[in-house]
Structures are given as C-alpha cells and as structure tokens.
Scaffold this active site. Structure first.
Site, PDB file in Angstrom:
ATOM      1  N   GLU A 151      33.772  46.900  -1.203  1.00 30.68           N
ATOM      2  CA  GLU A 151      32.434  45.890  -0.660  1.00 30.68           C
ATOM      3  C   GLU A 151      33.805  45.210   1.148  1.00 30.68           C
ATOM      4  O   GLU A 151      34.616  44.876   1.194  1.00 30.68           O
ATOM      5  CB  GLU A 151      32.857  45.405  -1.496  1.00 30.68           C
ATOM      6  CG  GLU A 151      31.857  43.788  -1.205  1.00 30.68           C
ATOM      7  CD  GLU A 151      30.511  44.511  -0.840  1.00 30.68           C
ATOM      8  OE1 GLU A 151      29.708  45.553  -1.013  1.00 30.68           O
ATOM      9  OE2 GLU A 151      30.801  44.356   1.040  1.00 30.68           O
ATOM     10  N   PHE A 152      32.988  45.011   1.921  1.00 27.46           N
ATOM     11  CA  PHE A 152      33.259  44.586   2.998  1.00 27.46           C
ATOM     12  C   PHE A 152      32.496  42.818   3.590  1.00 27.46           C
ATOM     13  O   PHE A 152      32.540  42.491   4.222  1.00 27.46           O
ATOM     14  CB  PHE A 152      32.739  45.639   4.340  1.00 27.46           C
ATOM     15  CG  PHE A 152      33.817  46.980   4.519  1.00 27.46           C
ATOM     16  CD1 PHE A 152      35.328  46.598   4.640  1.00 27.46           C
ATOM     17  CD2 PHE A 152      33.655  48.056   3.773  1.00 27.46           C
ATOM     18  CE1 PHE A 152      36.028  47.843   4.601  1.00 27.46           C
ATOM     19  CE2 PHE A 152      34.157  49.180   3.930  1.00 27.46           C
ATOM     20  CZ  PHE A 152      35.415  48.416   3.941  1.00 27.46           C
ATOM     21  N   LEU A 153      32.004  42.566   2.447  1.00 27.40           N
ATOM     22  CA  LEU A 153      30.762  41.642   2.532  1.00 27.40           C
ATOM     23  C   LEU A 153      32.030  40.017   2.561  1.00 27.40           C
ATOM     24  O   LEU A 153      33.449  40.606   2.332  1.00 27.40           O
ATOM     25  CB  LEU A 153      30.097  41.078   2.009  1.00 27.40           C
ATOM     26  CG  LEU A 153      31.227  40.559   0.055  1.00 27.40           C
ATOM     27  CD1 LEU A 153      31.608  39.508  -0.366  1.00 27.40           C
ATOM     28  CD2 LEU A 153      29.602  40.949  -1.034  1.00 27.40           C
ATOM     29  N   LYS A 207      39.758  50.597   3.650  1.00 31.15           N
ATOM     30  CA  LYS A 207      39.628  48.676   2.832  1.00 31.15           C
ATOM     31  C   LYS A 207      40.768  48.267   3.234  1.00 31.15           C
ATOM     32  O   LYS A 207      40.677  46.877   3.714  1.00 31.15           O
ATOM     33  CB  LYS A 207      39.012  48.754   0.841  1.00 31.15           C
ATOM     34  CG  LYS A 207      38.777  47.506   1.315  1.00 31.15           C
ATOM     35  CD  LYS A 207      38.251  46.825   1.438  1.00 31.15           C
ATOM     36  CE  LYS A 207      37.956  45.188   1.044  1.00 31.15           C
ATOM     37  NZ  LYS A 207      37.042  43.665   2.208  1.00 31.15           N
ATOM     38  N   GLY A 260      43.442  32.528   3.576  1.00 29.92           N
ATOM     39  CA  GLY A 260      43.513  32.539   1.850  1.00 29.92           C
ATOM     40  C   GLY A 260      42.867  33.038   1.668  1.00 29.92           C
ATOM     41  O   GLY A 260      42.829  34.008   2.156  1.00 29.92           O
ATOM     42  N   CYS A 263      41.400  37.654  -0.998  1.00 33.95           N
ATOM     43  CA  CYS A 263      41.588  39.029  -0.240  1.00 33.95           C
ATOM     44  C   CYS A 263      42.819  38.968   0.538  1.00 33.95           C
ATOM     45  O   CYS A 263      43.322  39.964   0.116  1.00 33.95           O
ATOM     46  CB  CYS A 263      39.859  39.202  -0.177  1.00 33.95           C
ATOM     47  SG  CYS A 263      38.656  40.200  -0.621  1.00 33.95           S
ATOM     48  N   ARG A 333      40.538  30.201  -4.180  1.00 33.33           N
ATOM     49  CA  ARG A 333      41.581  31.076  -4.622  1.00 33.33           C
ATOM     50  C   ARG A 333      42.061  31.111  -3.113  1.00 33.33           C
ATOM     51  O   ARG A 333      41.607  31.370  -2.319  1.00 33.33           O
ATOM     52  CB  ARG A 333      40.957  32.319  -4.834  1.00 33.33           C
ATOM     53  CG  ARG A 333      41.064  32.109  -6.406  1.00 33.33           C
ATOM     54  CD  ARG A 333      39.783  33.649  -6.351  1.00 33.33           C
ATOM     55  NE  ARG A 333      38.414  33.681  -5.955  1.00 33.33           N
ATOM     56  CZ  ARG A 333      37.756  35.211  -6.408  1.00 33.33           C
ATOM     57  NH1 ARG A 333      38.710  35.916  -7.173  1.00 33.33           N
ATOM     58  NH2 ARG A 333      37.014  35.181  -5.500  1.00 33.33           N
TER      59      ARG A 333
HETATM   60  N1  LIG Z   1      35.328  38.287  -3.054  1.00 39.28           N
HETATM   61  C1  LIG Z   1      35.486  38.311  -1.731  1.00 39.28           C
HETATM   62  O1  LIG Z   1      34.765  38.171  -0.830  1.00 39.28           O
HETATM   63  C2  LIG Z   1      35.407  40.526  -2.064  1.00 39.28           C
HETATM   64  C3  LIG Z   1      35.246  40.810  -0.984  1.00 39.28           C
HETATM   65  C4  LIG Z   1      34.771  42.358  -0.811  1.00 39.28           C
HETATM   66  C5  LIG Z   1      36.220  42.480  -2.339  1.00 39.28           C
HETATM   67  N2  LIG Z   1      36.602  42.415  -3.060  1.00 39.28           N
HETATM   68  C6  LIG Z   1      37.221  42.747  -4.164  1.00 39.28           C
HETATM   69  O2  LIG Z   1      35.875  43.166  -5.419  1.00 39.28           O
HETATM   70  C7  LIG Z   1      36.600  42.537  -6.467  1.00 39.28           C
HETATM   71  C8  LIG Z   1      35.528  41.894  -7.385  1.00 39.28           C
HETATM   72  O3  LIG Z   1      36.089  40.293  -6.104  1.00 39.28           O
HETATM   73  P1  LIG Z   1      35.360  38.870  -6.970  1.00 39.28           P
HETATM   74  O4  LIG Z   1      35.901  37.929  -5.701  1.00 39.28           O
HETATM   75  O5  LIG Z   1      34.240  39.329  -6.886  1.00 39.28           O
HETATM   76  O6  LIG Z   1      36.369  38.737  -8.366  1.00 39.28           O
HETATM   77  P2  LIG Z   1      35.591  37.761  -9.320  1.00 39.28           P
HETATM   78  O7  LIG Z   1      36.517  36.851  -9.508  1.00 39.28           O
HETATM   79  O8  LIG Z   1      34.243  36.285  -8.651  1.00 39.28           O
HETATM   80  O9  LIG Z   1      34.738  38.214  -9.920  1.00 39.28           O
HETATM   81  C9  LIG Z   1      35.486  39.422 -11.213  1.00 39.28           C
HETATM   82  C10 LIG Z   1      34.304  39.042 -11.732  1.00 39.28           C
HETATM   83  O10 LIG Z   1      34.260  40.089 -13.289  1.00 39.28           O
HETATM   84  C11 LIG Z   1      34.191  40.175 -14.614  1.00 39.28           C
HETATM   85  N3  LIG Z   1      35.342  40.821 -15.715  1.00 39.28           N
HETATM   86  C12 LIG Z   1      36.662  40.992 -15.358  1.00 39.28           C
HETATM   87  N4  LIG Z   1      37.285  41.376 -16.179  1.00 39.28           N
HETATM   88  C13 LIG Z   1      35.809  42.129 -16.641  1.00 39.28           C
HETATM   89  C14 LIG Z   1      35.392  43.484 -17.717  1.00 39.28           C
HETATM   90  N5  LIG Z   1      36.205  44.512 -18.631  1.00 39.28           N
HETATM   91  N6  LIG Z   1      33.944  43.694 -18.050  1.00 39.28           N
HETATM   92  C15 LIG Z   1      33.092  42.558 -17.282  1.00 39.28           C
HETATM   93  N7  LIG Z   1      33.401  41.854 -16.299  1.00 39.28           N
HETATM   94  C16 LIG Z   1      34.753  41.483 -16.170  1.00 39.28           C
HETATM   95  C17 LIG Z   1      34.866  38.168 -14.409  1.00 39.28           C
HETATM   96  O11 LIG Z   1      35.056  37.705 -15.668  1.00 39.28           O
HETATM   97  C18 LIG Z   1      34.447  37.802 -13.252  1.00 39.28           C
HETATM   98  O12 LIG Z   1      32.954  37.354 -13.648  1.00 39.28           O
HETATM   99  C19 LIG Z   1      38.525  42.670  -6.398  1.00 39.28           C
HETATM  100  O13 LIG Z   1      39.018  43.794  -5.826  1.00 39.28           O
HETATM  101  C20 LIG Z   1      38.399  41.576  -4.881  1.00 39.28           C
HETATM  102  O14 LIG Z   1      39.113  42.577  -4.610  1.00 39.28           O
HETATM  103  C21 LIG Z   1      36.411  40.419  -2.920  1.00 39.28           C
END
Ligand SMILES: NC(=O)c1ccc[n+]([C@@H]2O[C@H](COP(=O)([O-])OP(=O)(O)OC[C@H]3O[C@@H](n4cnc5c(N)ncnc54)[C@H](O)[C@@H]3O)[C@@H](O)[C@H]2O)c1
Length: 448
Positions: A151-153, A207, A260, A263, A333
């Site tokens: 994901e790239f958002l 990514k 910060g 990611c 974070r």
């Molecule tokens: N936040 C961003 O801007 C962004 C952008 C691109 C990629 N990513 C990647 O996407 C992934 C998720 O990031 P995020 O910021 O959405 O995380 P987040 O912490 O906001 O959300 C993750 C969710 O997963 C849930 N979870 C954990 N274990 C679980 C399981 N076994 N079953 C069901 N749900 C479960 C948690 O309760 C939480 O609600 C990470 O790998 C991150 O690096 C994040």
C-alpha cells in the site's frame, strides 16, 4: 466481488471503505472488539479526511460491514487482504508475527480457492512465508495463491490516494490471481492503467525502496540545512534551487524536525536489517536513520541553547503547536513531538500543548504530568509562554494573528520546526525567530 480485509487500521479501514465505495462487498475484520463495535455504529476511530462519510455511506448501503468473526468473514470472501501491523523488533528488523497469525486464522476457515493478499509492508520473502503458514495449517487440502500488493497511501490524504492511486503493485506469478486482482482494481484504473505486475519478491522490495528513498530525501535536506546554517546560506532558497531541476523535483525536500509516523522509521530500519541479513552494507540507509534520530533531538537542543543564557529552561513555559507526525492525521506514532516533549520535561519546563486533532492520542502516549497543560487553540498554547515551538505544519498555522499571539506570550521566542514563516517578517513582528537551516543573521540578532 466479496472481499475481506483483515486489520481495520489506517490502511485496512481506508482500503475497505474505498473498495466498498467502488461497489465491492467488503468485510473489515479486527481482533479489537471495541474498535469493531464503534465501526458497526458508524463511528470512525481515526482521523482521516473524507473517511467518516465514506464509512457511513457504505455501511448504510450494506456494502461494508465490520466483524471479529474470522469464520464467517473468510468463508464468504474470495480475496483476503491482510493489513495488520508490522512493527520493528528491538534489533530494527520487521516483526511479521501479526501477518503470520492473521494468515493462520484465514487458513483455518478456507472453504475453497482463496487469494491471500499481503497489504502490510513486509520484508522480501514474506509472501512465501505466508504460503508456508497456510500449508502448515491446511496441508494440501486447500487451493490458494498469495499475492503481494503493498500500500502506498499517505496518512492525511489516504482516501484520495486510495481512490486515485499513482500505481497499483501486484506481485504474483499466478495468472488466475493476477486476473482477479485486476478485476478488483478495475474501477480504480478507468482513467489510465496504473497496474504494475511483477514477482512477489520485487513487489515487497519496491515498497521498502520507495519509503527509504522518501526518507532519504528528508534526511538529505536536514543535513543540507545544517550546513546551510553554518555557511550563511538559506535552505529555503536551496530547496527551490534544486527542486526546479526536473531530475530532482520539489517533493520531500522540506527540512524539519525529522520524519516520524508508523512507516518511514520502521521501514528504513527493516530494510537495513534485510540488507545486513544478506551480507550487504547499507551505508546510505543507516545514515538516513542516524540523521533522522539526530534531527529529532535538534529542536530540544535549540530551545535549551536559547534559554541557556536566559536563566535556563527550568520553569520556563513552552507552547507547542502541532503534535501529530504530520498534518491532517491524528497519528502520533514516532512523532518528533514526543522526543521534544520528553527533553523539555526532563529539563524542567512547563508545556502547553495544542494540536487540532491528535490530543486524545497524545494523551494516551504521554504520561500524566502536572507540567503539561492541554490547550484548545494555538492562542491558548501561547498564553504565558516564554517560547513557542511549531512542530506540525497544520494549515491553520499558516496565517496566524501574530500580534495576538505575542500579546498572549510572556517571552518572544518562536522556534519554527517547519519553516512556515518568513524570518524577516517574524523579526519585524518582534519575535526571536529560529527556523531550520537559515543563518542566524537572517533570523534574530539576539540568538546567542
Ligand atoms: N499507516 C500508513 O500510512 C501505512 C501506509 C502504507 C502501508 N502501511 C502498512 O500497513 C500495515 C498496517 O498499518 P496500519 O497503519 O493500518 O496499522 P494500524 O495499527 O493502524 O492497524 C492495524 C490493525 O490490525 C489489527 N490486527 C492486529 N492483528 C490482527 C489479527 N490477527 N487479526 C485481525 N486484526 C488484527 C489491529 O487491531 C489494528 O486495528 C503495516 O504493515 C504498515 O507498515 C501503513
């Protein structure tokens, strides 16, 4: 298409809502019961522009539902996206245990051919590991493909990024899976083809390389800013001068208080670990991380330095404008504000903190302290302050009534961690204005 999104955080919830908006039937699943309960009532637990409306509309139209029940959710979906956290381990490497656990749960309830899609940011080889986990759970009794679809958002513009992505990466060697993924993303690519299909290892690596490149540009500019200040050059001019080169471009060239968020810091460290693991020496990646760590300390040092000849920072009051790691998000974070707040509290300062949306999240991260006052506006944060530090460039800070701010303040120091204002203007308004990468003579004559 019936789609399951496992993990309803910043990525999972936005992706799920956008898929539903495009007409897919989406189940968003999370292990956090409280979060799911709120979402079932249309309450979005994170701040992301446009997300509330999207969730409400699709919930009402029954294209989007929320659950904690893996069995029902897996059985009714063909494609299962995994969007769970992939935090850093203590050695900086990526902890993929949340992904493995999610894959194991999905595997348990697979009732026919499924595509498991890694949307989480994961180290090279994780798609293979997920396939292994499913085989460990189910042997050869189920047919499936694992696809990498990073994901790239960008938080703060996540809905727009998701609805209109620059590109969609699909890592897979299965034509069946690629065709289904293309079908899912077809509504997002009507304008022009944005799909890049490659092998899973390359998709996973893309990514990390993308995030490392962006983080590198920020650290590069922070280093250039430090040199600028020492040699009498103005980094704001350098940014324009180099950004106008079409080979460089303007994006991600802003010096500041360090990057910060959830990611860049963890992904750079994870890539360092990946590189070391295969015998490489990731010098640039390590420097990117080190410069950033140093940059996060910089604002605290500037403030302590300023007050060193003014009786020290102990018992001084510092107003902080902006706490989230960037504007338009409540995400705290690895926010640089946390590093500054810790340094100032340790030095005995009183803090008046304001952020337009992230105060509830900040309260959960910061220990209760009698030295912290939570404020409802930038003006309230300025009340009785000896100095103000701007850390997050929220739009509402662009055009501030500085006469009013100054009236509220006790002192006259303004530390601009995002170079939002013109140094000479601020000087004329009577501030000791200290920004990033701008020589002292342009900012204030009183700087020691
Ligand atoms: N936040 C961003 O801007 C962004 C952008 C691109 C990629 N990513 C990647 O996407 C992934 C998720 O990031 P995020 O910021 O959405 O995380 P987040 O912490 O906001 O959300 C993750 C969710 O997963 C849930 N979870 C954990 N274990 C679980 C399981 N076994 N079953 C069901 N749900 C479960 C948690 O309760 C939480 O609600 C990470 O790998 C991150 O690096 C994040």
């Amino acid at each position: 298409m019936h789609i399951l999104i496992v993990g309803t955080g910043y990525v999972g919830l936005v992706t799920g809502a956008c898929f539903a908006e495009m007409g897919h039937t989406v189940t968003c699943l999370d292990i956090d019961e409280n979060k799911i309960l709120q979402l079932q009532q249309g309450k979005v637990p994170i701040f992301e522009p446009g997300l509330n409306e999207l969730v409400k509309r699709n919930l009402e139209q029954k294209r989007l539902r929320f659950t904690t029940n893996y069995q029902q959710a897996v059985e009714s979906s063909i494609v299962c996206f995994i969007a769970v956290p992939t935090p850093s381990k203590s050695d900086g490497s990526c902890d993929i245990s949340f992904v493995e656990t999610a894959a194991r749960h999905v595997a348990k309830y697979m009732n026919g051919y499924k595509i498991i899609v890694n949307k989480s940011t994961v180290p090279v080889g994780t798609a293979n590991r997920v396939a292994e986990v499913i085989r460990e759970e189910r042997g050869n009794s189920v047919l499936f493909d694992v696809v990498s679809n990073p994901e790239f958002l960008k938080e703060g513009a996540a809905v727009q990024d998701c609805l209109k992505p620059d590109r969609i990466l699909i890592g897979s060697s299965s034509q069946k899976a690629i065709d289904i993924m293309k079908e899912i993303y077809a509504p997002f690519t009507l304008n022009h083809d944005r799909l890049l299909v490659m092998d899973t290892l390359s998709a996973e690596m893309t990514k990390y390389a993308a995030n490392a490149m962006l983080a590198l540009r920020i650290s590069f500019m922070n280093e250039i800013a430090e040199v600028c200040k020492k040699v009498g050059a103005n980094v704001n001019e350098i940014r324009k001068g180099i950004g106008s080169d079409s080979r460089i471009g303007y994006s991600f060239l802003y010096p500041g208080v360090g990057y910060g968020g959830s990611c860049f810091p963890k992904d750079v460290r994870a890539l360092i670990a990946v590189a070391k693991n295969v015998g490489c020496d990731p010098l640039i990646l390590q420097a990117t991380d080190e410069v950033n760590e140093k940059q996060k300390q910089m604002m605290g040092k500037k403030i302590l330095g300023y007050f060193a000849s003014r009786g020290g920072v102990k018992n001084k009051t510092i107003g902080i404008w902006g706490l989230s790691f960037k504007p338009d998000t409540d995400d705290m974070r690895e926010a640089p504000s946390l590093v500054l707040i810790e340094a100032l509290l340790e030095a005995g300062a009183h803090l008046r903190l304001f952020d337009p949306v992230s105060i509830p999240k900040a309260k959960t991260l910061l220990k209760n302290s009698p030295h912290i006052t939570w404020c409802e506006s930038e003006f309230q944060a300025a009340q009785g302050s000896d100095a103000i530090a701007l850390l997050t460039e929220w739009k509402q800070f662009r055009l501030v009534d500085f006469q009013l701010v100054k009236k509220e303040m006790k002192g006259i120091a303004f530390f601009d961690g995002r170079n939002q204002y013109k140094p000479l203007d601020m000087k004329e308004k009577g501030f000791d204005y200290i920004s990033i990468g701008v020589p002292d003579q342009l900012q204030t004559s009183k700087w020691p």
